[in-house]
Write a protein that holds these residues in place. Structure first.
Motif, PDB file in Angstrom:
ATOM      1  N   ASP A   8     111.594  35.069 -76.021  1.00 55.88           N
ATOM      2  CA  ASP A   8     111.080  35.310 -74.669  1.00 55.88           C
ATOM      3  C   ASP A   8     111.806  34.378 -73.704  1.00 55.88           C
ATOM      4  O   ASP A   8     111.978  33.190 -73.984  1.00 55.88           O
ATOM      5  CB  ASP A   8     109.562  35.046 -74.646  1.00 55.88           C
ATOM      6  N   LYS A  12     117.023  39.143 -71.771  1.00 55.85           N
ATOM      7  CA  LYS A  12     117.340  40.535 -72.145  1.00 55.85           C
ATOM      8  C   LYS A  12     116.874  41.537 -71.083  1.00 55.85           C
ATOM      9  O   LYS A  12     117.571  42.503 -70.815  1.00 55.85           O
ATOM     10  CB  LYS A  12     116.822  40.872 -73.542  1.00 55.85           C
ATOM     11  N   GLU A  35     109.810  48.142 -77.431  1.00 50.18           N
ATOM     12  CA  GLU A  35     108.854  47.934 -78.517  1.00 50.18           C
ATOM     13  C   GLU A  35     108.173  46.578 -78.357  1.00 50.18           C
ATOM     14  O   GLU A  35     108.807  45.637 -77.885  1.00 50.18           O
ATOM     15  CB  GLU A  35     109.573  47.977 -79.866  1.00 50.18           C
ATOM     16  N   PRO A  36     106.908  46.399 -78.779  1.00 50.52           N
ATOM     17  CA  PRO A  36     106.093  47.523 -79.196  1.00 50.52           C
ATOM     18  C   PRO A  36     105.828  48.427 -77.991  1.00 50.52           C
ATOM     19  O   PRO A  36     105.658  47.939 -76.882  1.00 50.52           O
ATOM     20  CB  PRO A  36     104.809  46.866 -79.705  1.00 50.52           C
ATOM     21  N   ARG A  46     100.538  48.094 -78.278  1.00 48.50           N
ATOM     22  CA  ARG A  46     101.148  46.943 -77.598  1.00 48.50           C
ATOM     23  C   ARG A  46     100.069  46.079 -76.923  1.00 48.50           C
ATOM     24  O   ARG A  46     100.102  44.851 -77.019  1.00 48.50           O
ATOM     25  CB  ARG A  46     102.141  47.450 -76.546  1.00 48.50           C
ATOM     26  N   LEU A  50      99.670  42.231 -78.018  1.00 53.95           N
ATOM     27  CA  LEU A  50     100.026  41.152 -77.097  1.00 53.95           C
ATOM     28  C   LEU A  50      98.829  40.322 -76.642  1.00 53.95           C
ATOM     29  O   LEU A  50      99.006  39.250 -76.083  1.00 53.95           O
ATOM     30  CB  LEU A  50     100.771  41.702 -75.870  1.00 53.95           C
ATOM     31  N   MET A  63     103.024  46.515 -85.836  1.00 54.77           N
ATOM     32  CA  MET A  63     104.364  46.655 -85.232  1.00 54.77           C
ATOM     33  C   MET A  63     105.089  47.836 -85.889  1.00 54.77           C
ATOM     34  O   MET A  63     105.708  48.650 -85.212  1.00 54.77           O
ATOM     35  CB  MET A  63     105.208  45.387 -85.443  1.00 54.77           C
ATOM     36  N   ARG A  67     106.260  51.447 -84.516  1.00 53.69           N
ATOM     37  CA  ARG A  67     107.706  51.754 -84.647  1.00 53.69           C
ATOM     38  C   ARG A  67     107.931  53.117 -85.308  1.00 53.69           C
ATOM     39  O   ARG A  67     108.809  53.871 -84.912  1.00 53.69           O
ATOM     40  CB  ARG A  67     108.353  50.620 -85.458  1.00 53.69           C
ATOM     41  N   ASP A  88     114.521  47.965 -76.092  1.00 59.24           N
ATOM     42  CA  ASP A  88     114.167  46.579 -75.813  1.00 59.24           C
ATOM     43  C   ASP A  88     113.329  46.095 -77.000  1.00 59.24           C
ATOM     44  O   ASP A  88     112.145  46.395 -77.067  1.00 59.24           O
ATOM     45  CB  ASP A  88     113.366  46.563 -74.504  1.00 59.24           C
ATOM     46  N   ARG A  89     113.948  45.444 -77.937  1.00 58.95           N
ATOM     47  CA  ARG A  89     113.400  44.962 -79.214  1.00 58.95           C
ATOM     48  C   ARG A  89     113.257  46.092 -80.237  1.00 58.95           C
ATOM     49  O   ARG A  89     112.955  47.231 -79.900  1.00 58.95           O
ATOM     50  CB  ARG A  89     112.037  44.279 -79.065  1.00 58.95           C
ATOM     51  N   ALA A  93     112.988  41.945 -84.271  1.00 56.55           N
ATOM     52  CA  ALA A  93     111.923  41.153 -83.645  1.00 56.55           C
ATOM     53  C   ALA A  93     110.796  40.870 -84.637  1.00 56.55           C
ATOM     54  O   ALA A  93     110.167  39.807 -84.595  1.00 56.55           O
ATOM     55  CB  ALA A  93     111.374  41.868 -82.414  1.00 56.55           C
ATOM     56  N   THR A  94     110.529  41.801 -85.546  1.00 55.64           N
ATOM     57  CA  THR A  94     109.450  41.579 -86.520  1.00 55.64           C
ATOM     58  C   THR A  94     109.859  40.484 -87.518  1.00 55.64           C
ATOM     59  O   THR A  94     109.054  39.624 -87.879  1.00 55.64           O
ATOM     60  CB  THR A  94     109.095  42.891 -87.248  1.00 55.64           C
ATOM     61  N   TYR A  97     109.742  37.192 -85.164  1.00 60.73           N
ATOM     62  CA  TYR A  97     108.432  36.718 -84.680  1.00 60.73           C
ATOM     63  C   TYR A  97     107.386  36.638 -85.798  1.00 60.73           C
ATOM     64  O   TYR A  97     106.746  35.618 -85.978  1.00 60.73           O
ATOM     65  CB  TYR A  97     107.916  37.619 -83.547  1.00 60.73           C
ATOM     66  N   GLN A  98     107.181  37.758 -86.517  1.00 58.83           N
ATOM     67  CA  GLN A  98     106.149  37.717 -87.568  1.00 58.83           C
ATOM     68  C   GLN A  98     106.671  36.937 -88.779  1.00 58.83           C
ATOM     69  O   GLN A  98     105.913  36.232 -89.434  1.00 58.83           O
ATOM     70  CB  GLN A  98     105.737  39.144 -87.970  1.00 58.83           C
ATOM     71  N   PHE A 148     102.133  35.854 -77.367  1.00 58.14           N
ATOM     72  CA  PHE A 148     103.353  35.280 -77.958  1.00 58.14           C
ATOM     73  C   PHE A 148     103.969  34.247 -77.025  1.00 58.14           C
ATOM     74  O   PHE A 148     104.414  33.188 -77.449  1.00 58.14           O
ATOM     75  CB  PHE A 148     104.376  36.384 -78.275  1.00 58.14           C
TER      76      PHE A 148
HETATM   77  P1  TMP Z   1     108.620  41.729 -74.531  1.00 59.54           P
HETATM   78  O1  TMP Z   1     107.895  40.625 -73.819  1.00 59.54           O
HETATM   79  O2  TMP Z   1     110.047  41.433 -74.754  1.00 59.54           O
HETATM   80  O3  TMP Z   1     108.351  43.088 -73.969  1.00 59.54           O
HETATM   81  O4  TMP Z   1     108.044  41.762 -76.037  1.00 59.54           O
HETATM   82  C1  TMP Z   1     106.709  41.706 -76.286  1.00 59.54           C
HETATM   83  C2  TMP Z   1     106.362  40.631 -77.261  1.00 59.54           C
HETATM   84  O5  TMP Z   1     106.164  41.215 -78.538  1.00 59.54           O
HETATM   85  C3  TMP Z   1     107.389  39.524 -77.419  1.00 59.54           C
HETATM   86  O6  TMP Z   1     106.748  38.282 -77.212  1.00 59.54           O
HETATM   87  C4  TMP Z   1     107.821  39.632 -78.847  1.00 59.54           C
HETATM   88  C5  TMP Z   1     106.711  40.385 -79.531  1.00 59.54           C
HETATM   89  N1  TMP Z   1     107.150  41.224 -80.663  1.00 59.54           N
HETATM   90  C6  TMP Z   1     106.861  40.805 -81.951  1.00 59.54           C
HETATM   91  O7  TMP Z   1     106.251  39.756 -82.133  1.00 59.54           O
HETATM   92  N2  TMP Z   1     107.268  41.585 -82.997  1.00 59.54           N
HETATM   93  C7  TMP Z   1     107.934  42.768 -82.845  1.00 59.54           C
HETATM   94  O8  TMP Z   1     108.273  43.441 -83.814  1.00 59.54           O
HETATM   95  C8  TMP Z   1     108.217  43.194 -81.482  1.00 59.54           C
HETATM   96  C9  TMP Z   1     108.924  44.489 -81.254  1.00 59.54           C
HETATM   97  C10 TMP Z   1     107.804  42.391 -80.431  1.00 59.54           C
END
Ligand code: TMP
Length: 197
Positions: A8, A12, A35-36, A46, A50, A63, A67, A88-89, A93-94, A97-98, A148
């Motif tokens: 973040d 992007k 995504e999500p 989403r 979030l 997620m 997807r 966008d992701r 990202a999974t 982040y996860q 996040f």
């Molecule tokens: P964004 O702020 O870029 O729109 O993304 C939304 C948030 O979702 C961002 O903090 C990252 C998180 N995210 C995950 O944790 N895992 C995932 O698979 C995706 C696609 C997003």
């Protein structure tokens, strides 16, 4: 299909419209999505993802549920008809982040990925990279933060490290873009990368 990734605050969102524009300058239509999200159900998921607390594995499963819906209903039919997709992701990202951020085992994510996407991957992935503290400072300005974005600095350091490790492991697909540089420099870098087959 091109996916755009990064911690973040890496920039992007600033550069996504430029990527779409560059593709369209070559006479192709590019559909951009995120995504999500990307479908009505995905956008509802989403909201939950979030803003609601859940275990890291639940987060991973949701997620991938979003997807699968996104791929089957929107992305795959477009790719089949020759439309370019800019997302966008996506799956990286999974893992970042996860996996990196919240500690879900990468092998477990890979199993879920196989079952859900049957080997589908983006053709190209641009990973915008900035140090975790830079991303965090950019976020602090203005709006209220989601679940996040409110994570501690160490979380973003782990997310960033996972992105960079994935890029190193798959250099054909992944390109790391230094997001600390001025916007015009990043743009010309993206232009050069998109021209390279
Ligand atoms: P964004 O702020 O870029 O729109 O993304 C939304 C948030 O979702 C961002 O903090 C990252 C998180 N995210 C995950 O944790 N895992 C995932 O698979 C995706 C696609 C997003």
């Amino acid at each position: 299909m091109i996916s755009v990734e990064g911690i973040d605050g890496a920039g992007k969102s600033t550069h996504l419209p430029w990527i779409k524009e560059l593709i369209e300058r070559t006479g192709r239509y590019a559909w951009s999505t995120r995504e999500p999200g990307g479908t009505p159900l995905g956008e509802r998921l989403r909201e939950m993802l979030l803003h609601e607390s859940m275990t890291p594995l639940t987060e991973t499963l949701l997620m991938f549920a979003a997807r699968r819906e996104h791929c089957q209903r929107e992305i795959w039919p477009r790719l089949e008809s020759g439309t370019w997709v800019v997302c966008d992701r996506f799956t990286d990202a999974t893992y970042a982040y996860q996996g990196g951020g919240h500690g879900v085992d990468a092998n477990r994510i890979a199993e879920i990925e196989r079952a859900t996407l049957e080997g589908f991957r983006p053709d190209r992935t641009f990973i915008f990279d900035v140090p975790a503290n830079v991303g965090r400072e950019r976020l602090a300005k203005g709006r209220s933060l989601d679940k996040f974005e409110r994570e501690e600095l160490a979380f973003f350091e782990r997310v960033r490290a996972t992105y960079l490790a994935r890029a190193a492991a798959d250099p054909q697909r992944c390109h790391v873009v230094d997001g600390t540089r001025p916007i015009a420099v990043v743009r010309s870098d993206l232009e050069a990368l998109l021209r390279t087959p």
